[in-house]
Design a protein around this motif. Structure first.
Motif, PDB file in Angstrom:
ATOM      1  N   UNK A  64      -6.538  10.836   6.455  1.00  0.00           N
ATOM      2  CA  UNK A  64      -5.892   9.913   7.381  1.00  0.00           C
ATOM      3  C   UNK A  64      -6.306   8.478   7.105  1.00  0.00           C
ATOM      4  N   UNK A  65      -7.637   8.325   6.858  1.00  0.00           N
ATOM      5  CA  UNK A  65      -8.164   6.978   6.694  1.00  0.00           C
ATOM      6  C   UNK A  65      -7.689   6.348   5.396  1.00  0.00           C
ATOM      7  N   UNK A  66      -7.750   7.141   4.297  1.00  0.00           N
ATOM      8  CA  UNK A  66      -7.498   6.534   2.993  1.00  0.00           C
ATOM      9  C   UNK A  66      -6.079   6.746   2.503  1.00  0.00           C
ATOM     10  N   UNK A  67      -5.543   7.912   2.709  1.00  0.00           N
ATOM     11  CA  UNK A  67      -4.198   8.162   2.174  1.00  0.00           C
ATOM     12  C   UNK A  67      -3.141   7.638   3.142  1.00  0.00           C
ATOM     13  N   UNK A  68      -3.222   8.085   4.395  1.00  0.00           N
ATOM     14  CA  UNK A  68      -2.157   7.719   5.331  1.00  0.00           C
ATOM     15  C   UNK A  68      -2.251   6.249   5.704  1.00  0.00           C
ATOM     16  N   UNK A  69      -3.393   5.857   6.325  1.00  0.00           N
ATOM     17  CA  UNK A  69      -3.414   4.468   6.763  1.00  0.00           C
ATOM     18  C   UNK A  69      -3.770   3.528   5.623  1.00  0.00           C
ATOM     19  N   UNK A  70      -4.533   4.005   4.622  1.00  0.00           N
ATOM     20  CA  UNK A  70      -4.898   3.144   3.506  1.00  0.00           C
ATOM     21  C   UNK A  70      -3.733   2.924   2.563  1.00  0.00           C
ATOM     22  N   UNK A 107      -0.189   0.057   2.286  1.00  0.00           N
ATOM     23  CA  UNK A 107       0.603  -0.228   1.095  1.00  0.00           C
ATOM     24  C   UNK A 107       1.950  -0.835   1.464  1.00  0.00           C
ATOM     25  N   UNK A 108       2.621  -0.193   2.414  1.00  0.00           N
ATOM     26  CA  UNK A 108       3.929  -0.705   2.837  1.00  0.00           C
ATOM     27  C   UNK A 108       3.778  -2.094   3.437  1.00  0.00           C
ATOM     28  N   UNK A 109       2.781  -2.211   4.280  1.00  0.00           N
ATOM     29  CA  UNK A 109       2.558  -3.494   4.953  1.00  0.00           C
ATOM     30  C   UNK A 109       2.220  -4.572   3.925  1.00  0.00           C
ATOM     31  N   UNK A 110       1.325  -4.225   2.960  1.00  0.00           N
ATOM     32  CA  UNK A 110       0.876  -5.211   1.985  1.00  0.00           C
ATOM     33  C   UNK A 110       2.016  -5.660   1.076  1.00  0.00           C
ATOM     34  N   UNK A 111       2.817  -4.707   0.579  1.00  0.00           N
ATOM     35  CA  UNK A 111       3.869  -5.104  -0.347  1.00  0.00           C
ATOM     36  C   UNK A 111       4.933  -5.921   0.378  1.00  0.00           C
ATOM     37  N   UNK A 112       5.211  -5.544   1.638  1.00  0.00           N
ATOM     38  CA  UNK A 112       6.179  -6.343   2.392  1.00  0.00           C
ATOM     39  C   UNK A 112       5.689  -7.771   2.544  1.00  0.00           C
TER      40      UNK A 112
END
Lengths: 657, 105
Positions: free
Chosen positions: A604-610, A615-620
């Motif tokens: 949850x910590x690394x794959x889902x939210x990390x 990832x989606x938030x950062x690339x946007x």
């Protein structure tokens, strides 16, 4: 076709609902306790007297209505299913809210409402002065409602809903004294253990629904009657998954660990829920869905080595093993309620074994008689505990027989019934039916095991009686004990009656006729019937009783402390420590669960939210930052881009042409 | 007179494209808002010319009706636009687009 047929039934049945049909009384029986629970919770919470009146009044009314139904349907009538409400109708799934009124359910209605009424009357004495008196009665009413729902349900979905409600009310009642950490823990343990079983139950229901396209008991039974292989290669798996639900509720190995801990609840709760009714729900469900287990054994390819071993065989072995295991543990317990708890486990194992041996009638018979005498034993234990100022260790009692005369006599009757004293008690006949079912079902090993467990049952119950009621008082509390108030005594007396009297009613034949339409009562019935038509079971049962009794008197008469641990050594210690099941679960399941939780946390910590969320938030954000540079604020830049865009569009349009 | 080239649709369209390009160039290249405005008007009239030409050669009056609307709207637009430019000049003392870039990131 069938759905259309069902829907038609629902409509045609809806029209005359609540008009004049006696089976509609079942709805009142079901709803009265709910009304009481809601009424107490919303209106009369402040008044202890009104709360008790509401709750007891509702359950008594339900009891008398049940008696009426029993006379109308149980004795004369055929099986009736009433389904007045179409509840869920989605695509192929068609769920009705309906009640089943047949011999099985009317008998169970009597058991549930009867025991519940007596327990609630008893509670007015036992819970006197508790500051949450009305919450207690509200919860008891909620429980009664849920349990009646299981009894009356005519389909799997409705049963599952009430099944979970029973789990909830059990949680509320075990954790009734929630300020005690042990009670809170026990409540959580019971709830979680039950949830594990219920998970299997739910999957089983879904599998049966997927295979037959119906969730109603009548519909599935009809399908399986027409085509016994309708469940395909998953028939036995589906049966075992449905059994998982019973495993949780009826506390069968390996999910048996919650029941002894549930004794943290008030003693009336132990009597009602964890002896007479809730734990019987599993056995009742197996009997209700017995048609699922009458199909030929079928396993999917990876499990094909199981061959012709059916789900019932596995159920029988689990039941027998639970019976033996719990009886062994009960022999070395010192807490009066825990002895009874393990005895309940053992008797539930007996019933499950009976179902597994193909004798649901024997299981229901034992369930009925056991509900009576086990509730009696628990209420008697509550009276003893009450008299000894909440002392539960039998080795700190002693000599109570003349100080608590009524409690002692009724407790002795209950013990005799549980041990199966021939001719005089109900327990003898139902236990005999189970042993007989083991022989006729072709399970000689389980028969032998049943006889051994019967001897052990007599042994540990007489140990309890001899140590607690005879000899010299071991503590001041025991020597100054005095009889409990009348409200607690009368339910004991009333419960002692069926412990004896059911023996002489043809209840076994009554149930056998329900499961087998071609059943004929045995020749030479009557009170000596078992010795005529099942001599092996009756003789061995009686022999086991005598052996167990002799051993108990030999070991425990007039001893200051338990001589067994010294003689049994390591085994004795294992029995005393419940074969370390809690420790094993603590050592294996808890770390395993922690590991899984940690893995899930890492994921949850690394794959889902990390990775995913960030990832989606950062690339946007990155794209946004880059595109922002195009916003120069200069009019002519925009115009240029606009013109260039138009040019590109025009070029593309011309190219495409 | 007879050897004079009869003006066809293509000629009108070429003039219209030239006018439009001139106007666009003015809008993109000039810095003064008034001149940009003049470029805009040129582009509008290029469109008008194309419409009238199509209307004439297709024997269809729809294009000419459209032109009347464009002229009307353009007049209104000029009135509003010039008023805005005047107001902007009063406020910022400039009519150059490089100085009017406060609406940016």
């Amino acid at each position: 076709m069938e759905h259309a047929h069902n829907a038609h039934n629902a409509i045609s049945a809806a029209a005359p609902a609540f008009s004049s049909r006696p089976e509609d009384l079942a709805w009142f029986i079901l709803l009265l306790p709910l009304i009481a629970a809601a009424g107490i919770a919303f209106f009369v919470r402040k008044s202890n007297v009104l709360s008790a009146v509401f709750s007891i009044g509702a359950v008594l009314a339900a009891f008398f209505l049940s008696v009426g139904l029993f006379i109308t349907f149980g004795i004369g009538g055929e099986a009736t299913v009433t389904t007045p409400f179409s509840w869920i109708h989605v695509g192929d799934l068609n769920v009705n809210l309906g009640v089943t009124v047949d011999r099985l359910s009317v008998l169970m209605l009597l058991v549930v409402t009867g025991v519940s009424a007596l327990v609630q009357i008893y509670s007015t004495g036992y819970m006197h002065g508790d500051r949450s008196f009305s919450r207690f009665f509200s919860s008891l009413s909620l429980f009664t409602f849920s349990m009646l729902g299981i009894v009356l349900a005519d389909n799997f979905v409705m049963m599952f809903v009430f099944w979970e409600l029973v789990g909830l009310s059990s949680y509320l009642l075990i954790g009734f004294w929630y300020e005690k950490p042990s009670a809170g823990d026990a409540a959580k343990k019971a709830f979680l253990t039950n949830r594990i079983g219920d998970f299997g139950f739910l999957i089983g229901i879904l599998m049966v629904w997927a295979a037959t396209g119906s969730v109603s008991f009548a519909g599935i039974a009809h399908k399986l009657g027409a085509d016994p292989t309708a469940l395909g290669s998953m028939a036995s798996i589906a049966g075992l998954l449905v059994f998982c639900g019973a495993m949780g509720k009826s506390a069968q190995f390996p999910l048996h660990v919650w029941l002894p801990d549930a004794m943290e609840g008030p003693t009336p709760v132990s009597a009602l829920i964890h002896a007479a009714t809730m734990v019987a729900a599993g056995v009742y469900m197996l009997c209700r869905t017995f048609f699922l287990y009458q199909v030929p054994a079928a396993w999917p390819a990876p499990l094909s080595f199981l061959g012709s071993i059916s789900a019932l065989d596995i159920i029988a072995v689990i039941g027998g093993f639970t019976a033996l295991l719990a009886a062994l543990i009960a022999i070395q317990q010192n807490d009066i309620k825990r002895i009874l708890a393990y005895s309940t486990l053992s008797q539930l194992g007996y019933m499950v074994m009976a179902v597994g041996c193909g004798g649901p009638d024997a299981a229901m018979y034992h369930l009925t008689t056991h509900a009576g005498f086990k509730a009696l034993l628990f209420l008697g234990a509550g009276s003893v505990i009450h008299a000894c100022h909440h002392e539960q260790d039998i080795w700190k009692m002693g000599g109570l027989w003349n100080k608590l005369p009524v409690t002692f006599r009724t407790f002795a009757i209950g013990t005799a019934a549980l041990a199966g004293l021939p001719i005089l008690t109900s327990g003898f006949y139902s236990k005999d039916a189970i042993l007989d079912a083991a022989i006729t079902g072709g399970h000689p090993v389980l028969f032998g095991l049943g006889v051994i467990v019967a001897a052990m049952t007599t042994f540990y119950m007489l140990r309890l009686v001899i140590v607690a009621f005879f000899g010299a008082p071991r503590t001041g509390a025991a020597s100054h004990a005095h009889e409990s108030p009348n409200s607690m005594i009368w339910p004991l007396i009333v419960l002692a009656v069926p412990s004896i009297a059911i023996a002489w009613l043809p209840l076994g034949d009554f149930l056998s006729a329900h499961f087998n339409p071609h059943f004929h009562p045995h020749e030479g019935g009557g009170i000596f019937g078992p010795f005529n038509h099942a001599p092996l079971a009756a003789t061995f049962g009686t022999g086991a009783l005598l052996f167990g009794a002799a051993a108990a008197f030999g070991v425990y008469w007039n001893v200051p402390k338990d001589p067994l641990p010294g003689q049994l050594g390591l085994i004795g210690r294992a029995m005393k420590n419940r074969f370390y099941f809690d420790e094993i679960y603590d050592g294996v399941l808890v770390p395993l669960h922690d590991m899984l939780a940690r893995l899930a946390d890492w994921f949850d910590r690394w794959i889902v939210s990390g990775l995913i969320i960030r990832g989606v938030h950062g690339s946007t954000e990155l794209v946004g930052r880059a595109l922002r540079l195009a916003q120069t604020g200069n009019l002519q830049t925009y115009t240029f881009m606009f013109a260039a865009g138009v040019a590109v569009v025009v070029m593309i349009a011309l190219k495409l042409k | 007179m007879s050897d004079m080239i009869q003006a066809g649709l293509q000629h009108y369209l070429i003039v219209s494209v030239l006018l439009f390009s001139l106007g666009l160039f003015g809008v993109l290249a000039r810095r003064n808002l008034i001149v940009i405005y003049m470029g805009l008007e040129l582009m509008l009239n290029a469109a008008n010319l194309a419409l009238v030409a199509f209307s004439h050669f297709n024997a269809n009056l729809n294009g000419q009706v459209m032109v009347f609307f464009i002229i009307t709207v353009a007049a209104a637009e000029v009135a509003v636009g010039l008023a805005l430019i005047v107001a902007l000049y009063r406020k910022r003392s400039t009519a150059h687009v490089e100085d009017l870039t406060s609406l940016k990131y």
